[in-house]
Scaffold this motif. Structure first.
Motif, PDB file in Angstrom:
ATOM      1  N   VAL A 148       1.791 -14.651  -2.310  1.00  0.00           N
ATOM      2  CA  VAL A 148       2.577 -14.567  -2.085  1.00  0.00           C
ATOM      3  C   VAL A 148       3.047 -13.145  -2.790  1.00  0.00           C
ATOM      4  CG1 VAL A 148       5.443 -14.018  -3.885  1.00  0.00           C
ATOM      5  CG2 VAL A 148       3.483 -16.335  -3.823  1.00  0.00           C
ATOM      6  N   VAL A 149       2.608 -12.416  -2.856  1.00  0.00           N
ATOM      7  CA  VAL A 149       2.703 -10.514  -3.398  1.00  0.00           C
ATOM      8  C   VAL A 149       1.563  -9.902  -1.981  1.00  0.00           C
ATOM      9  CG1 VAL A 149       2.139  -8.556  -4.668  1.00  0.00           C
ATOM     10  CG2 VAL A 149       2.748 -10.720  -5.450  1.00  0.00           C
ATOM     11  N   ALA A 150       0.949 -10.273  -1.430  1.00  0.00           N
ATOM     12  CA  ALA A 150       0.174  -9.527  -0.728  1.00  0.00           C
ATOM     13  C   ALA A 150       1.003  -9.658   0.241  1.00  0.00           C
ATOM     14  CB  ALA A 150      -1.296 -10.243  -0.027  1.00  0.00           C
ATOM     15  N   PRO A 151       1.888 -10.964   1.475  1.00  0.00           N
ATOM     16  CA  PRO A 151       1.854 -10.753   2.269  1.00  0.00           C
ATOM     17  C   PRO A 151       3.531  -9.278   2.055  1.00  0.00           C
ATOM     18  CG  PRO A 151       1.487 -12.572   1.576  1.00  0.00           C
ATOM     19  CD  PRO A 151       1.897 -11.927   0.553  1.00  0.00           C
ATOM     20  N   LEU A 152       3.915  -9.344   1.210  1.00  0.00           N
ATOM     21  CA  LEU A 152       5.353  -8.963   0.856  1.00  0.00           C
ATOM     22  C   LEU A 152       5.088  -7.563   0.594  1.00  0.00           C
ATOM     23  CD1 LEU A 152       7.477 -10.659  -2.019  1.00  0.00           C
ATOM     24  CD2 LEU A 152       7.722 -11.162   0.449  1.00  0.00           C
ATOM     25  N   LEU A 153       3.840  -6.850   0.637  1.00  0.00           N
ATOM     26  CA  LEU A 153       3.050  -5.728   0.558  1.00  0.00           C
ATOM     27  C   LEU A 153       2.864  -5.198   1.615  1.00  0.00           C
ATOM     28  CD1 LEU A 153       0.658  -5.491  -2.976  1.00  0.00           C
ATOM     29  CD2 LEU A 153       2.982  -4.210  -2.519  1.00  0.00           C
ATOM     30  N   ASN A 154       2.272  -5.779   2.619  1.00  0.00           N
ATOM     31  CA  ASN A 154       2.486  -5.565   3.929  1.00  0.00           C
ATOM     32  C   ASN A 154       3.494  -5.320   4.652  1.00  0.00           C
ATOM     33  OD1 ASN A 154       0.541  -5.725   6.235  1.00  0.00           O
ATOM     34  ND2 ASN A 154       1.444  -7.214   6.733  1.00  0.00           N
ATOM     35  N   LEU A 155       4.819  -6.144   4.514  1.00  0.00           N
ATOM     36  CA  LEU A 155       5.482  -6.084   5.133  1.00  0.00           C
ATOM     37  C   LEU A 155       6.705  -4.716   5.039  1.00  0.00           C
ATOM     38  CD1 LEU A 155       8.029  -6.484   6.828  1.00  0.00           C
ATOM     39  CD2 LEU A 155       9.015  -8.047   5.307  1.00  0.00           C
ATOM     40  N   ALA A 156       6.108  -4.436   3.111  1.00  0.00           N
ATOM     41  CA  ALA A 156       6.733  -3.103   2.164  1.00  0.00           C
ATOM     42  C   ALA A 156       5.665  -2.339   3.306  1.00  0.00           C
ATOM     43  CB  ALA A 156       6.585  -3.444   1.180  1.00  0.00           C
ATOM     44  N   ASN A 157       4.697  -2.370   3.505  1.00  0.00           N
ATOM     45  CA  ASN A 157       4.129  -0.700   4.119  1.00  0.00           C
ATOM     46  C   ASN A 157       4.476  -0.981   5.377  1.00  0.00           C
ATOM     47  OD1 ASN A 157       1.564   0.405   4.490  1.00  0.00           O
ATOM     48  ND2 ASN A 157       0.443  -1.100   5.568  1.00  0.00           N
ATOM     49  N   GLY A 158       4.863  -1.727   6.440  1.00  0.00           N
ATOM     50  CA  GLY A 158       5.100  -0.987   8.037  1.00  0.00           C
ATOM     51  C   GLY A 158       6.089  -1.109   7.895  1.00  0.00           C
ATOM     52  N   VAL A 159       7.391  -0.946   7.048  1.00  0.00           N
ATOM     53  CA  VAL A 159       8.742  -0.306   6.563  1.00  0.00           C
ATOM     54  C   VAL A 159       8.133   1.018   6.280  1.00  0.00           C
ATOM     55  CG1 VAL A 159      10.712  -0.045   6.034  1.00  0.00           C
ATOM     56  CG2 VAL A 159      10.132  -2.660   6.492  1.00  0.00           C
ATOM     57  N   LEU A 160       7.884   1.209   5.646  1.00  0.00           N
ATOM     58  CA  LEU A 160       7.752   3.155   4.664  1.00  0.00           C
ATOM     59  C   LEU A 160       6.638   3.821   6.078  1.00  0.00           C
ATOM     60  CD1 LEU A 160       7.402   2.360   0.687  1.00  0.00           C
ATOM     61  CD2 LEU A 160       9.221   2.895   2.289  1.00  0.00           C
ATOM     62  N   CYS A 161       5.416   3.099   6.425  1.00  0.00           N
ATOM     63  CA  CYS A 161       5.096   3.695   7.002  1.00  0.00           C
ATOM     64  C   CYS A 161       5.477   4.056   8.428  1.00  0.00           C
ATOM     65  CB  CYS A 161       3.524   2.872   7.629  1.00  0.00           C
ATOM     66  SG  CYS A 161       2.592   2.632   6.063  1.00  0.00           S
ATOM     67  N   HIS A 162       6.345   2.829   8.838  1.00  0.00           N
ATOM     68  CA  HIS A 162       7.323   2.800  10.440  1.00  0.00           C
ATOM     69  C   HIS A 162       7.836   4.856  10.074  1.00  0.00           C
ATOM     70  CE1 HIS A 162       9.516   2.013  13.802  1.00  0.00           C
ATOM     71  NE2 HIS A 162      10.512   2.876  13.524  1.00  0.00           N
ATOM     72  N   ARG A 163       8.321   4.656   8.855  1.00  0.00           N
ATOM     73  CA  ARG A 163       9.255   5.824   8.552  1.00  0.00           C
ATOM     74  C   ARG A 163       9.127   6.873   8.369  1.00  0.00           C
ATOM     75  NH1 ARG A 163      10.888   8.638   3.281  1.00  0.00           N
ATOM     76  NH2 ARG A 163      13.036   9.225   4.234  1.00  0.00           N
ATOM     77  N   PHE A 164       7.864   6.807   7.796  1.00  0.00           N
ATOM     78  CA  PHE A 164       6.345   7.787   7.327  1.00  0.00           C
ATOM     79  C   PHE A 164       6.113   8.131   8.922  1.00  0.00           C
ATOM     80  CE2 PHE A 164       1.794   9.111   6.954  1.00  0.00           C
ATOM     81  CZ  PHE A 164       2.235  10.130   6.600  1.00  0.00           C
ATOM     82  N   LEU A 165       5.078   7.366   9.951  1.00  0.00           N
ATOM     83  CA  LEU A 165       4.909   7.918  10.918  1.00  0.00           C
ATOM     84  C   LEU A 165       6.066   8.453  12.232  1.00  0.00           C
ATOM     85  CD1 LEU A 165       3.577   7.339  13.418  1.00  0.00           C
ATOM     86  CD2 LEU A 165       4.044   4.978  14.297  1.00  0.00           C
ATOM     87  N   HIS A 166       7.405   7.857  12.422  1.00  0.00           N
ATOM     88  CA  HIS A 166       8.609   8.599  12.754  1.00  0.00           C
ATOM     89  C   HIS A 166       8.661  10.302  11.437  1.00  0.00           C
ATOM     90  CE1 HIS A 166      12.278   8.931  14.177  1.00  0.00           C
ATOM     91  NE2 HIS A 166      13.239   9.890  13.255  1.00  0.00           N
TER      92      HIS A 166
END
Length: 423
Positions: A55-73
């Motif tokens: 359950v937790v791993a997919p949620l971490l993966n999604l949070a990783n995408g959102v936070l890293c998108h902002r960081f990449l910007h």
């Protein structure tokens, strides 16, 4: 689909390169998130890994995408502005969620038989953060961090109960994936930075070309007024001295001052009239010189010495050349400009075509780079409205709009009573 296409076509070349580069980087990031999301749903993980991890791993993966998108910007903006340093609060959240995602992947690999999927899972977990990480640090520091990452993985991967060969293969695969990503993203942003620098250099060239024209006008006024004003000052001083002595010659000196002042006034009018009443031949050569100086390839086609038009027609067409040339420099993103003068069935036809279109640059009239005239198009002498008024005075018309192959075309037509332009 029609609206996005218009938005893309309305962008300048630089804006298109910027958008393409950024979207490509974001696509790499979200492609990694999608790949990891799919791998986290494979059968061995769903059936063998602990439910909490499932359950937790997919949620971490999604949070990783959102936070890293902002960081990449933020990282791309910082890279394109040398000297900008991202504060830790912009980096640490993305780094923490990436580490948590990678840890969840390793835990799932230790509790489930993921076979050969571990290299792809680890690479996909690390790619979102490393896409921005490679932009905020010097190249050598990035290489050192990649080496440290490989060392950490060499320690952690064997804990998932894989033999030495599998562990080394996994680490090498992850290092290759992340290293390829770092090179690709950094080179793409480097190219974008070079394009920004070239555009800035072209803007400077354009401003220098306009400044040179202003200096030329200033020199003409100085040459005319400098000597006359000096003579007026000397004769006025002499007249004052003579008047104090009650000498009759003071009147003669003031009469001479008056004559010189009137002559200066006439000469200034001639200079201003010559600047305002554009000569077509002079403007064609001036346009070629100014655009070439600004780094824009300018091709001028005209009959040359055979050009024989009434003075008022030449002045009106000269203004079209001057205004459109100025607007190509100020409002467009042109690399090429073609100016042509020819006769068609008793009508003199002047066309100015450039490839620096900016939709909406001319305000409500739909004019682009060559026709905005400063943006408002209001008042005589500025913009399309002013040019149309000048041409209307000699029975001419002006059309402006998109040309062939994404160019912007301004066309001026003036009827002539005789064939004044060579074919």
């Amino acid at each position: 689909m029609k609206r996005p296409v218009k938005s893309w076509n309305g962008r300048s070349g630089l804006a298109k390169v910027d958008l393409y580069t950024r979207v490509t980087a974001y696509m790499l990031l979200w492609a990694a998130v999608l790949v990891l999301g799919l791998l986290l749903l494979i059968r061995p993980i769903r059936h063998e890994a602990p439910l909490l991890l499932v359950v937790v791993a997919p949620l971490l993966n999604l949070a990783n995408g959102v936070l890293c998108h902002r960081f990449l910007h933020r990282a791309m903006d910082a890279y394109l502005r040398p000297g900008t340093v991202l504060p830790p609060r912009e980096v640490l959240p993305a780094a923490a969620v990436t580490a948590a995602t990678a840890a969840a992947v390793l835990l799932e690999a230790a509790t489930a038989d993921v076979a050969g999927a571990l290299p792809g899972m680890l690479g996909a977990a690390l790619v979102p953060f490393l896409a921005g990480h490679c932009l905020i640090l010097p190249r050598r520091t990035v290489a050192v961090h990649q080496t440290l990452l490989a060392g950490v993985l060499l320690v952690l991967v064997p804990l998932t109960e894989r033999d030495t060969a599998q562990g080394v293969t996994t680490v090498l695969s992850v290092v290759f994936i992340t290293g390829w990503l770092a090179v690709t993203v950094r080179l793409s942003l480097w190219v974008l930075g070079v394009v920004f620098e070239l555009r800035e250099a072209r803007d400077v060239q354009a401003r220098l070309a306009v400044a040179e024209e202003r200096l030329r006008f200033g020199r003409d006024l100085h040459d005319i007024l400098g000597r006359n004003l000096s003579v007026i000052a000397l004769k006025s001083e002499l007249a004052v001295q003579l008047a104090r002595r009650e000498r009759p010659e003071a009147v003669d000196q003031m009469i001479e001052v008056q004559r010189i002042a009137q002559e200066s006034q006439r000469e200034v009018r001639d200079v201003v009239r010559g600047y305002r009443e554009a000569d077509l031949r002079v403007e064609l050569e001036g346009a070629r010189g100014v655009l070439d100086a600004a780094g824009i390839d300018c091709a001028v086609t005209s009959p040359g010495p055979a050009l024989d038009l009434p003075a008022e027609v030449q002045a009106a067409l000269g203004w079209v050349v001057r205004e459109t040339t100025t607007n190509v420099l100020r409002h467009g993103d042109a690399r090429r400009c073609a100016i042509a003068v020819r006769e068609e069935e008793g009508t003199v036809l002047l066309t100015v075509e450039n490839d620096g279109v900016r939709t909406g640059a001319g305000g409500g009239d739909g004019s682009g780079a060559a026709g905005s005239g400063g943006g408002d198009g209001s008042g005589a002498g500025t913009g399309l409205v002013g040019l149309r008024e000048r041409l209307a005075a000699v029975g001419g018309t002006l059309d402006a709009g998109p040309g062939d192959d994404g160019t912007f075309l301004v066309t001026a037509r003036v009827p002539v009573a005789r064939a004044g332009v060579g074919r």
